[in-house]
Every structure is written in structure tokens, then in C-alpha cells.
Design a protein around this motif. Sequence first.
Motif, short mmCIF file in Angstrom:
data_model
loop_
_atom_site.label_atom_id
_atom_site.label_comp_id
_atom_site.label_asym_id
_atom_site.label_seq_id
_atom_site.Cartn_x
_atom_site.Cartn_y
_atom_site.Cartn_z
N ILE A 146 -14.55 4.61 -0.33
CA ILE A 146 -13.69 3.66 -1.04
C ILE A 146 -14.13 3.64 -2.50
CG2 ILE A 146 -13.01 1.23 -1.25
CD1 ILE A 146 -13.52 0.95 1.76
N ARG A 147 -13.19 3.63 -3.41
CA ARG A 147 -13.51 3.58 -4.83
C ARG A 147 -12.87 2.35 -5.48
NH1 ARG A 147 -17.04 5.92 -3.48
NH2 ARG A 147 -17.68 8.07 -3.85
N SER A 148 -13.55 1.82 -6.47
CA SER A 148 -13.10 0.66 -7.27
C SER A 148 -12.75 -0.55 -6.43
CB SER A 148 -11.90 1.06 -8.15
OG SER A 148 -12.22 2.13 -8.99
N PRO A 149 -13.58 -0.90 -5.43
CA PRO A 149 -13.30 -2.13 -4.69
C PRO A 149 -13.38 -3.33 -5.62
CG PRO A 149 -15.53 -1.38 -4.26
CD PRO A 149 -14.87 -0.29 -5.05
N HIS A 150 -12.71 -4.38 -5.27
CA HIS A 150 -12.65 -5.63 -6.04
C HIS A 150 -11.84 -5.47 -7.33
CE1 HIS A 150 -16.57 -7.37 -4.07
NE2 HIS A 150 -15.75 -6.80 -3.20
N ALA A 159 0.84 -1.20 0.00
CA ALA A 159 0.00 0.00 0.00
C ALA A 159 0.87 1.25 0.00
CB ALA A 159 -0.90 0.00 1.22
N TYR A 160 0.35 2.32 -0.60
CA TYR A 160 1.11 3.57 -0.60
C TYR A 160 0.14 4.75 -0.69
CZ TYR A 160 0.43 3.81 -5.69
OH TYR A 160 -0.13 3.87 -6.96
N ILE A 161 0.64 5.94 -0.36
CA ILE A 161 -0.15 7.16 -0.39
C ILE A 161 -0.05 7.77 -1.78
CG2 ILE A 161 -0.42 9.47 0.58
CD1 ILE A 161 0.93 8.39 3.14
N THR A 211 -3.75 3.56 -1.86
CA THR A 211 -4.03 2.51 -2.84
C THR A 211 -2.90 1.49 -2.78
OG1 THR A 211 -4.64 2.15 -5.16
CG2 THR A 211 -2.87 3.74 -4.74
N ALA A 212 -2.89 0.54 -3.70
CA ALA A 212 -1.87 -0.52 -3.68
C ALA A 212 -1.24 -0.64 -5.06
CB ALA A 212 -2.49 -1.85 -3.26
N LYS A 228 -9.07 2.10 -3.88
CA LYS A 228 -8.41 3.13 -3.09
C LYS A 228 -9.38 3.65 -2.04
CE LYS A 228 -9.56 6.68 -6.57
NZ LYS A 228 -9.00 7.69 -7.48
N VAL A 229 -8.82 4.14 -0.94
CA VAL A 229 -9.63 4.69 0.15
C VAL A 229 -9.18 6.12 0.40
CG1 VAL A 229 -8.08 3.71 1.91
CG2 VAL A 229 -10.41 4.38 2.53
N ASN A 230 -10.16 7.00 0.58
CA ASN A 230 -9.88 8.42 0.77
C ASN A 230 -9.41 8.68 2.20
OD1 ASN A 230 -11.12 11.32 1.60
ND2 ASN A 230 -10.39 11.32 -0.52
N ILE A 231 -8.27 9.33 2.34
CA ILE A 231 -7.63 9.51 3.64
C ILE A 231 -8.47 10.39 4.56
CG2 ILE A 231 -5.60 10.45 4.81
CD1 ILE A 231 -4.02 9.72 2.20
N GLU A 232 -8.95 11.51 4.05
CA GLU A 232 -9.71 12.44 4.88
C GLU A 232 -10.97 11.78 5.43
OE1 GLU A 232 -12.02 16.77 4.55
OE2 GLU A 232 -10.95 15.93 2.82
#
Length: 486
Positions: free
Chosen positions: A454-458, A99-101, A107-108, A463-467
Motif C-alpha cells: 500500500i502506498r500513501s496511506p492516510h 474506488a477504481y483500477i 485507488t480512489a 493506493k494498493v498494488n493489485i498483484e
Amino acid sequence: MSSEIKNLDPKVVWEHFYDLTQIPRPSKHEDAIQEFMVNFGEGLGLETLKDAAGNVLIRKPATPGMENRKGVIFQGHLDMVPQKNSDTKHDFTKDPIDAYIDGDWVTAKGTTLGADNGIGAAAAMAVLSSNDLEHGPVEALFTAEEETGMAGAFGLQPNWVKGDILLNLDSEDEGELYVGCAGGIDASVQFEYDQLIVPKDFEPFKLAITGLKGGHSGMDIILGLANANKLMVRFLRYATRELDVRLANIDGGSLRNAIPREAFAEIVVPTEQVEALKAKVSEFESTYKSEFSKKEPNLSFKIEGCDKPDSLIDEYTQDNLIDAVYACPNGVIRMSDDMEGLVETSSNLASVKSVNGVIKVNMLIRSSVETAKMELSERIESLFELADAEVILSGSYPGWKPNLDSPILKEMQEVYKTNWGKIPEIRAIHAGLECGLLGSHYPNWDMISFGPTIRSPHSPDEKVNIETVSKFWEYLKETLKHIPAK
């Protein structure tokens, strides 16, 4: 490096999420993550249980002065969807998630992130491990095999969990409260075929549809994204009828709850028709790009030479397969009459794979209306039976009927308004939250689902929004302060 996410706020949540990314946890390979969670609970000195279905339950007593509050259950699943790009080397049963920012998101690298449902699980862990929160008696229920049929929720025993209010932490839009979800059923289709010798004067080629977005077959089905299997079979229907193309094997999609992003097929064609075949691939690619110009900007349909296949699928089965998959309902079937913008019924033609004389086609049918779910599944069953295939319908699970008079809904609306100045939107979700099944075991529960964005799961674009993770955590803490008395 993955460890950079541990420094994000709230650290107590991100540190636990980082720990989850380091333990391989694809569905049906969950022994390690279940053992980790048992050790986590016991290490905190909390009552920790594991049942025969692989569910882990951790109980934490109320903080002083909060003993009279209703019991709260935090619920999420430990498994994740194992999806990666074709050029990414990753073994989901052995390798940690990298995972990274990326700006405002985590995201990954080339794989699913596992924020679905790792962020929810991490938030529950944060409550369990924190010593500075106000809360009544709480339990954290971590379920097994959610992504491949909800086996943990199916296997949950009545009277095992003690709480009164279920907070499902598996939604994917901050600022929205979910009060209902779709039910689902799996359709598993099997063709058996004769393996025939490749004729002389036929040349082998590999077809590849790549670059599609894919995504969650419930949450993202409304987006009108391309289905790689449908595009591949659409071309094969033309090629086998007009160019004497023969199919050797097909491999499209993977998981029942993921919209297929890639599809591949090995074919042979008479030598004199090679150039016509190549021209048609280019023509179909242009057609697909035109039809999905806004939805799928990276769509690619290519042909290249390959080794001669060992055998071909017999023509009778080849034609039946192609016709049935071509005709099979896919995508949004009907929108809800009760909630604007909500998909009622859909089908995801998830995978088509041939190997050693057997072709398997797998689909997931969803609906918030039980009779509509069964009608569509039986329609698909009839279609494939006409194509001389065996069809099994299995794993049916119920939806979750909205209760707009829910006490916890009203309380959480007020908490959000007090802290952020507006009423959160009330939603139902076209996905298989475990609430429907869990509520069948515990009909007395007052249930709600919420989470960060969270966007585009699966898909590898997850990716997940930090805020929103920070806001989700604050909302969870404030909700715990306002749980009503027993």
C-alpha cells in the motif's frame, strides 16, 4: 465504477473489500460497519461477538483433520482515515468510497481508499467465508477506532480471545514480515485568545499552502515530506515581524496521524504594505519549491483577497503561537541504533486550528523507545507551556518489542522461501500497530504482521498494488496450512 474491482483476482478478497468501500467507516463513526460485520459473521452461522469497546470477534472451527493446530487470530481494524482533496465533494459519514483500477493499482477518486486496513479485513472475511481452505481453529478480531487512538485495542478484555498466534494484517509492504512497532502519545495544545477589532486601513487576504503529498505520519515520516503547518508558520513569522501582518485565523492539517498537506490563514496587512506582502509570498513560494523540488513537485503557496474577518487574534497570543509552532520539533528526531533504516523517534505537527477564541494544536509523537517517547513529548510540553498554552499528553500506548526467536516468524519465513524462492525481509515499523497494546492484554501470543503493498496511506493518493494482494492471499492460505500443532 467502484464495482469493477470485484472482478479482480482473488475475487473472494476483492468482493469483500468492495463491500467495505460501500459502508462509510471513518474513525468514531463505526456503528454501521460494526453492524455489517456482526451480520456477516452471523450470516455464515459462525459464533459472533461484539464487546463494549466496539470490537467484533468471529470464530470459525477447524477444517477436518486440522483440529489439533494452534488457534490463529486474524486481526485488523474496521475504521479508515477520512482524507480528501479540497476540491473533492465527499461526506465520509454518508458517502461510499469511489474506488477504481489505475493500471497496476486500485485507488480512489479524490479521497483515501481505506485499503488501510480494509484489505486486511477483507482477507480475514475471505477465510471466514471460504469452504475450500485448510486451517485449524481461527478467529477474526476486527478492532475499533484504531486510527484515532486505538480505543478498541485499549478496551480489549483478557480471556475474550482464545487463539495462540496473532496474524496482524495491517502492514503495507509485500515480502516483508514485521515483528515490532513504535509506541505513541498525543500532545494536545490549547491557546485562548482575545478577539480584537480589525484596524482601519488594513486589507484582508487569504494564504493557502496546497499540493503537498501528505501521508502516514509513521510510515512516511522518513521521506522528508513538507509539513504544511510548518511552512505556513515560517512565513507568518516573517510577515508579522517585518510587514505588520496580523493573523485573523489559521486552519492547517486535520488528523493526528496524517502529515498535513494543506494549510490556510486569513490575515490583514496595512494598505501600504500590500505589494510587499504579495512579493514576499511569491519569494517564499520559490524558496519552498527549491527546498522541496524533489519531494513536493506540486507545492503551491498563494495569496488572494478575501472578505474582511470578523476579528483578529490578539498579538500576544499570535506571536506565542507562531514562535512555538515554528520551534516545535517535527519529522524524524532520531534513527534506530538497532535496525538499519528504521526511524526510532518522530513527531508530527498534525493540525493548527483557530475558532471562537481558541487555537488547538495537535501532535502525535512516536518512538520504539519508551523513554525517548516521553522525553520528546515532555520537551514539546515545555515549549508550549513557555508560550503560555495549556498542554495535555494523552493516549500513550506501548510499542511492540521484536522477538526474533518467534516460532510463527520462523514458520512463515520457511513458507515464503518454499513458495517464492527467497526469505522475506524482517522489519520493525515506525507506526502504531495494535500489536503492542494487544500483546499487553495477551502476553502469551506469538505475533507477526504482514500485508500487501500500500502506498500513501492516510492521504487521497492512497493506493494498493493489485498483484501483491493476490500474493498476500496465497501467502495467508499457505501459512494456515503450516500452523504448528498445539
